[in-house]
Design a protein around this motif. Structure first.
Motif, PDB file in Angstrom:
ATOM      1  N   GLU A  16       7.053  14.062  -2.624  1.00 30.73           N
ATOM      2  CA  GLU A  16       6.072  13.833  -1.548  1.00 30.73           C
ATOM      3  C   GLU A  16       5.783  12.338  -1.470  1.00 30.73           C
ATOM      4  O   GLU A  16       5.320  11.743  -2.443  1.00 30.73           O
ATOM      5  CB  GLU A  16       4.777  14.596  -1.851  1.00 30.73           C
ATOM      6  N   THR A  17       6.061  11.721  -0.336  1.00 30.84           N
ATOM      7  CA  THR A  17       5.750  10.300  -0.171  1.00 30.84           C
ATOM      8  C   THR A  17       4.684  10.150   0.908  1.00 30.84           C
ATOM      9  O   THR A  17       4.486  11.048   1.732  1.00 30.84           O
ATOM     10  CB  THR A  17       7.001   9.485   0.224  1.00 30.84           C
ATOM     11  N   VAL A  18       3.999   9.000   0.884  1.00 34.32           N
ATOM     12  CA  VAL A  18       2.955   8.744   1.885  1.00 34.32           C
ATOM     13  C   VAL A  18       3.464   7.681   2.850  1.00 34.32           C
ATOM     14  O   VAL A  18       4.073   6.701   2.441  1.00 34.32           O
ATOM     15  CB  VAL A  18       1.651   8.266   1.199  1.00 34.32           C
ATOM     16  N   TRP A  19       3.207   7.928   4.123  1.00 29.12           N
ATOM     17  CA  TRP A  19       3.642   6.987   5.158  1.00 29.12           C
ATOM     18  C   TRP A  19       2.459   6.527   5.992  1.00 29.12           C
ATOM     19  O   TRP A  19       1.572   7.320   6.319  1.00 29.12           O
ATOM     20  CB  TRP A  19       4.671   7.645   6.084  1.00 29.12           C
ATOM     21  N   SER A  20       2.462   5.241   6.344  1.00 31.23           N
ATOM     22  CA  SER A  20       1.429   4.708   7.211  1.00 31.23           C
ATOM     23  C   SER A  20       2.067   3.625   8.080  1.00 31.23           C
ATOM     24  O   SER A  20       2.702   2.701   7.561  1.00 31.23           O
ATOM     25  CB  SER A  20       0.302   4.142   6.350  1.00 31.23           C
ATOM     26  N   THR A  21       1.946   3.760   9.384  1.00 30.30           N
ATOM     27  CA  THR A  21       2.699   2.898  10.295  1.00 30.30           C
ATOM     28  C   THR A  21       2.134   1.478  10.449  1.00 30.30           C
ATOM     29  O   THR A  21       2.920   0.534  10.546  1.00 30.30           O
ATOM     30  CB  THR A  21       2.814   3.581  11.681  1.00 30.30           C
ATOM     31  N   GLY A  79       0.793  -1.228   0.000  1.00 31.84           N
ATOM     32  CA  GLY A  79       0.000   0.000   0.000  1.00 31.84           C
ATOM     33  C   GLY A  79       0.828   1.283   0.000  1.00 31.84           C
ATOM     34  O   GLY A  79       0.287   2.365  -0.205  1.00 31.84           O
ATOM     35  N   LEU A  80       2.140   1.179   0.236  1.00 30.42           N
ATOM     36  CA  LEU A  80       2.991   2.383   0.240  1.00 30.42           C
ATOM     37  C   LEU A  80       3.899   2.368  -0.999  1.00 30.42           C
ATOM     38  O   LEU A  80       4.638   1.400  -1.226  1.00 30.42           O
ATOM     39  CB  LEU A  80       3.861   2.452   1.493  1.00 30.42           C
ATOM     40  N   LEU A 111       1.200  11.574   6.213  1.00 29.10           N
ATOM     41  CA  LEU A 111       0.254  10.497   6.504  1.00 29.10           C
ATOM     42  C   LEU A 111      -0.812  10.487   5.396  1.00 29.10           C
ATOM     43  O   LEU A 111      -0.955  11.486   4.662  1.00 29.10           O
ATOM     44  CB  LEU A 111      -0.387  10.714   7.871  1.00 29.10           C
ATOM     45  N   PRO A 112      -1.570   9.395   5.275  1.00 26.50           N
ATOM     46  CA  PRO A 112      -2.559   9.324   4.194  1.00 26.50           C
ATOM     47  C   PRO A 112      -3.549  10.496   4.190  1.00 26.50           C
ATOM     48  O   PRO A 112      -4.051  10.884   3.135  1.00 26.50           O
ATOM     49  CB  PRO A 112      -3.283   7.997   4.464  1.00 26.50           C
ATOM     50  N   ASP A 113      -3.805  11.120   5.353  1.00 26.45           N
ATOM     51  CA  ASP A 113      -4.743  12.255   5.362  1.00 26.45           C
ATOM     52  C   ASP A 113      -4.056  13.586   5.066  1.00 26.45           C
ATOM     53  O   ASP A 113      -4.670  14.647   5.139  1.00 26.45           O
ATOM     54  CB  ASP A 113      -5.477  12.326   6.709  1.00 26.45           C
ATOM     55  N   GLY A 114      -2.761  13.536   4.755  1.00 27.48           N
ATOM     56  CA  GLY A 114      -2.046  14.751   4.388  1.00 27.48           C
ATOM     57  C   GLY A 114      -1.197  15.361   5.493  1.00 27.48           C
ATOM     58  O   GLY A 114      -0.432  16.297   5.249  1.00 27.48           O
TER      59      GLY A 114
END
Ligand code: GCO
Ligand code: MG
Length: 416
Positions: free
Chosen positions: A192-197, A168-169, A408-411
């Motif tokens: 710009e990258t997206v991160w989710s733990t 998903g990342l 984060l996914p919400d910006g």
């Protein structure tokens, strides 16, 4: 008056600094180098590279430091360090400390060349026969990462850092599209990258379970969380990784607040490494004195040079912590050369990061260190043993590059 003309390092007139200049080159990536020259013609090199902020250090040196160096005795390394640190009134910070490091390393290089001795002998001589290094293996998934770890082991590495993709990342930290190297500063403006733990915390223990199953228990395994976790998430990851006996878990949580590491310690015995973004002994102090980390990563180029980093290493030794110097490709071969002499001497050595430079970089910075059997060996030439081919360097002009950022996914802006 003592007669100083018979000193092995030459007379103070021979040691007088007559010129200094900054060389910016981009053989595959940007590097800033300071070259200091003495009246005798002996010169030294110091690395001044600060990834994504290169020209700030170049300007600091050119506009504010070089004029102060002219006429100084190159042998007064300590006094010059104190002059640049205390004398500037504005202390610490990555730009200042990288600039000071460049001067300091160039002066140690000159001292070595004048004395006819390799740097490790000036520091106190050899404490070990070789310097254990770790390489960087990564893959888009667990399968790919394990195959890469296998390739490193086949090349002789005894210690390997492993990173893998997170479902998903698109661009998690540390997963390379190239072999051997991971070069994150790839665009003019930050990517710009997206991160989710949550997905990351699931996959990393599975990665290391697989690595132990595929490669056994002898190889040393390392992992870099790159400042992305909260303290309690970091504690959970460190605990989940315990069965796989990591050499270290790096930058588990941002280190501005050392209390976060106390929380990790309360829950886990996985060894912890921190410090590549630190630049002074005061950044390291609480973590070391409270025995919250096992390896200190602050290295020569960003930590004020050899003169300051050896004080950090001594503080670490008091608390049974060992060195594990940062050695990504954005630290030039000049830093790697100096670090290898330091590693060869320092009593509390742990490991050295080794993310091989590109062939172009190696051609611009000829050096005498060598890789053999999973270890690096510093050379025996006087000074730190790394040069700069200026004609070749001129063929690689500076290219503006910045490191990515993470949201984060919400910006929400997060730690990259
Ligand atoms: C490492 C580092 C690097 C940094 C890079 C930033 O452990 O090698 O975390 O990958 O991200 O040096 O400039
Ligand atoms: Mg790191």
């Amino acid at each position: 008056m003592v007669n100083i003309s018979s000193e092995p390092q030459g007379s103070s007139r021979e040691r007088e600094i007559v010129a200094a200049r900054v060389i910016v080159t981009s053989p595959g990536r940007n590097f800033v180098t300071l070259r200091i020259e003495t009246r005798s013609g002996v010169w030294g090199l110091g690395d001044a590279t600060l990834n994504g902020r290169e020209l700030a250090v170049a300007a600091y040196l050119e506009q504010h430091v070089i004029a102060n160096l002219i006429g100084r005795d190159a042998g007064r390394i300590e006094d010059t360090w104190q002059f640049l640190y205390r004398g500037a009134y504005w202390r610490r910070g990555p730009v200042t400390m990288t600039a000071i490091a460049a001067v300091d390393v160039a002066l140690w290089d000159i001292l070595g060349k004048m004395a006819g001795l390799p740097l490790y002998r000036l520091l106190g001589g050899r404490s070990r026969e070789r310097v254990l290094v770790y390489g960087h293996a990564s893959g888009r998934d667990i399968e790919g990462a394990s195959a890469e770890v296998g390739r490193f082991i086949a090349e002789g590495y005894r210690a390997v850092r492993a990173q893998c993709g997170v479902p998903g990342l698109a661009k998690p930290y540390g997963v390379s599209r190239m072999k051997n190297a991971y070069e994150p500063a790839e665009s003019e403006l930050p990517l710009e990258t997206v991160w989710s733990t949550p997905g990351y915390l699931e996959i990393v223990p599975r990665l290391f379970e697989r690595l132990r199953a595929d490669h056994g228990r002898e190889v040393e395994l390392l992992h870099d969380a790159h400042h992305r976790l909260t303290p309690i998430e970091a504690a959970r990851l460190a605990r989940d990784l315990e069965p796989y006996r990591l050499f270290w878990l790096e930058d588990a949580t941002p280190a501005e607040n050392p209390d976060g590491f106390e929380l990790i310690r309360r829950h886990s015995v996985t060894p912890l490494a921190v410090g590549e973004v630190f630049n002074s002994i005061f950044d390291c102090r609480a973590l070391l004195e409270r025995q919250l980390i096992d390896y200190i990563r602050t290295t020569i180029v960003h930590g004020g040079g050899i003169t300051h980093v050896r004080r950090i290493a001594d503080l670490a030794a008091l608390h049974r912590a060992r060195t594990g110097f940062h050695g990504a490709t954005d630290l030039s071969p000049v830093t790697l050369g100096a670090a290898l002499h330091f590693d060869t001497w320092v009593p509390n050595f742990g490991i050295q990061e080794y993310m091989r430079h590109s062939d172009e970089t190696d051609a611009v910075f000829p050096h005498d260190y060598t890789f053999r059997d999973g270890c690096l060996h510093c050379g025996e030439s006087p000074g730190h043993g790394v040069g700069l081919d200026e004609q070749l360097a001129a063929r690689f002009p500076y290219k503006p590059r910045q490191l990515p950022i993470a949201r984060l996914p919400d910006g929400t802006m997060w730690d990259w």
